[in-house]
Design a protein around this motif. Sequence first.
Motif, mmCIF file in Angstrom:
data_model
loop_
_atom_site.group_PDB
_atom_site.id
_atom_site.type_symbol
_atom_site.label_atom_id
_atom_site.label_comp_id
_atom_site.label_asym_id
_atom_site.label_seq_id
_atom_site.Cartn_x
_atom_site.Cartn_y
_atom_site.Cartn_z
ATOM 1 N N CYS A 30 0.826 -1.217 0.000
ATOM 2 C CA CYS A 30 0.000 0.000 0.000
ATOM 3 C C CYS A 30 0.857 1.262 0.000
ATOM 4 O O CYS A 30 0.331 2.376 0.086
ATOM 5 C CB CYS A 30 -0.969 0.008 1.178
ATOM 6 S SG CYS A 30 -0.240 0.482 2.751
ATOM 7 N N GLY A 44 2.820 2.488 2.206
ATOM 8 C CA GLY A 44 3.025 3.199 3.466
ATOM 9 C C GLY A 44 1.783 3.831 4.056
ATOM 10 O O GLY A 44 1.869 4.671 4.955
ATOM 11 N N CYS A 62 -0.467 2.408 5.839
ATOM 12 C CA CYS A 62 -0.956 1.607 6.961
ATOM 13 C C CYS A 62 -2.252 0.893 6.559
ATOM 14 O O CYS A 62 -3.242 0.903 7.268
ATOM 15 C CB CYS A 62 -1.203 2.475 8.199
ATOM 16 S SG CYS A 62 -1.283 1.511 9.730
ATOM 17 N N CYS A 114 -2.024 -2.284 4.515
ATOM 18 C CA CYS A 114 -1.799 -3.611 3.922
ATOM 19 C C CYS A 114 -1.099 -4.594 4.855
ATOM 20 O O CYS A 114 -1.210 -5.795 4.681
ATOM 21 C CB CYS A 114 -0.995 -3.485 2.630
ATOM 22 S SG CYS A 114 0.748 -3.085 2.900
ATOM 23 N N ALA A 115 -0.355 -4.117 5.818
ATOM 24 C CA ALA A 115 0.375 -4.970 6.763
ATOM 25 C C ALA A 115 1.424 -5.861 6.101
ATOM 26 O O ALA A 115 1.796 -6.893 6.650
ATOM 27 C CB ALA A 115 -0.585 -5.813 7.600
ATOM 28 N N CYS A 119 4.475 -4.791 5.494
ATOM 29 C CA CYS A 119 5.774 -4.190 5.801
ATOM 30 C C CYS A 119 6.140 -4.529 7.250
ATOM 31 O O CYS A 119 6.899 -3.821 7.898
ATOM 32 C CB CYS A 119 5.718 -2.673 5.608
ATOM 33 S SG CYS A 119 4.549 -1.882 6.727
ATOM 34 N N CYS A 166 6.337 0.929 8.022
ATOM 35 C CA CYS A 166 5.973 2.218 7.408
ATOM 36 C C CYS A 166 5.497 3.204 8.454
ATOM 37 O O CYS A 166 5.265 4.371 8.148
ATOM 38 C CB CYS A 166 4.899 2.031 6.335
ATOM 39 S SG CYS A 166 3.269 1.595 6.967
HETATM 40 S S1 FES Z 1 3.290 -0.388 3.695
HETATM 41 FE FE1 FES Z 1 1.242 -1.048 3.844
HETATM 42 S S2 FES Z 1 0.960 -1.072 5.984
HETATM 43 FE FE2 FES Z 1 3.003 -0.441 5.791
#
Ligand code: FES
Lengths: 106, 351
Positions: free
Chosen positions: A40, A42, A44, A46-47, A49, A86
């Motif tokens: 995603c 960054g 927050c 998609c989880a 990272c 992220c």
């Molecule tokens: S890049 Fe998607 S939650 Fe961190």
Amino acid sequence: MAKITFIQPDGSSQVVEAQNGVTVMEAAKLHEVPGIEAECGGACACATCHVYVDEAWREKTGTPADVEEDMLDFAFDVREESRLSCQIKVTDALDGLVVRVPAKQF
Amino acid sequence: MLESNPDNGSNGGGTIEADVVIVGAGPVGLFAVFELGLLDVKAHLIDILDKVGGQCAELYPEKPIYDIPGIPIVTGQQLTDQLMEQIKPFGPTFHLGERVDSLQREGDHFRLVTDQGTAFKAKVVVVAAGGGSFTPKRPPLEGIESFEGKSVFYSVRKMAEFMDKDVLIVGGGDSALDWTLNLQPVAKSVTLLHRRDDFRGAPHSVEKMRQLVADGKMRLIIGQVTQLHGSEGWLEAATVKTKEGEERIGVTAMLPFFGLTMKLGPIADWGLNLNENLIPVDTEKFETSEPGIFAVGDINHYPGKLKLILSGFHEAALMAQKAHQYVYPGKKVLFQYTTSSSNLQKKLGVK
Ligand code: FES
Ligand SMILES: Cc1cc2nc3c(=O)[nH]c(=O)nc-3n(C[C@H](O)[C@H](O)[C@H](O)COP(=O)(O)OP(=O)(O)OC[C@H]3O[C@@H](n4cnc5c(N)ncnc54)[C@H](O)[C@@H]3O)c2cc1C
């Protein structure tokens, strides 16, 4: 500026230099650290990272905010030291940070 | 939010005839309806999600977007709602909760069939599939594939199938809670497993679930599943890691709810040229290697491509010009502005 060490599940590691203000995820992507997918970008959302923060650094990186905790529900093998990279901003105080990349990001 | 048009017989057995079928109802698929509509081309849209808006609606409905020309700030859901408003005059037909599985050329048209068996006959196909079909995330547990469809499920089609099952539901959002509450009276037993004693789901569902636990009618475990046990697809037990250590619990069905991820899916088998899961197109018409099949938005690739909504909108406008030629062969398109053309304004219903 901070040096960040990413340790892979097989034990190999990579040290990258990160500017203040970027996120640990962005530092990883800039240096093509394997295992940080960040689908995603960054937000927050998609989880993918997910990292484990080294015990010695947990206090400095702090605890996840509520939105990050919620998003961590979508990560696999979440532990006390889990963070979404992220959501960690690089500062001088994080010089020397050590994080572990999980075996799978889902 | 919206229903498919009943007189269109979305599941009515026969083949649906369409000028254009758009695969994917993300922002770019939605805007394609507008550009096609101005040229009198009608569209059917199909999306595996049960709502429109693609990534904007599914991944970041509440987050702001700052780079839509002329709109300084808009959230993913607001943009989706406004696109729906904008395309309303063109009466698109939506087929939601269906995945396009096959696409084939048949003479001078295309035949598409969904996983629900709905069949379409279209003059033009627009692939606006973004990052691919939204698909439930599969927990990376060893051997989980072998249980899928028999004792591991990512959605519930018939509750009765769980009647004699000891069900393990994993997750802390609304899907996990809703299915816990729905299956609890039906299944032999229900265990809800979540990594923390805090739930994202609706507070009243959490309350109901906690009451069931207090009444001894179901079990709640705070922890994570680490291993599945069973044979030939039949689950017998799961190992669960909790603060206290590891526990093996007897379960015969599992429903993991870890959100959705985008997977290219069936598009890979449609005979289109692919380049790292993207569909190469030209930058004049955004047509694929197959004449009459276009690709717009995040799914396509060309030199300089940026995966931005605004780029997808531009691609849709140019695609529509060529699509028009397939739908109305030999008919000339007069270039017109919506500001000044009474003809376009009539179509938009503003005149
Ligand atoms: S890049 Fe998607 S939650 Fe961190
Ligand atoms: C967190 C986040 C923030 C973003 N911020 C911005 C931003 O600020 N500005 C910007 O311009 N862009 C942003 N983007 C990118 C933007 O969302 C995408 O460019 C845009 O969604 C692409 O639209 P699309 O219609 O091409 O595809 P998508 O939105 O991906 O929609 C494609 C749809 O097609 C469906 N589909 C795929 N295959 C099939 C099939 N076989 N059958 C049925 N349905 C199918 C999918 O389920 C999906 O709903 C962001 C993305 C994310 C994740």
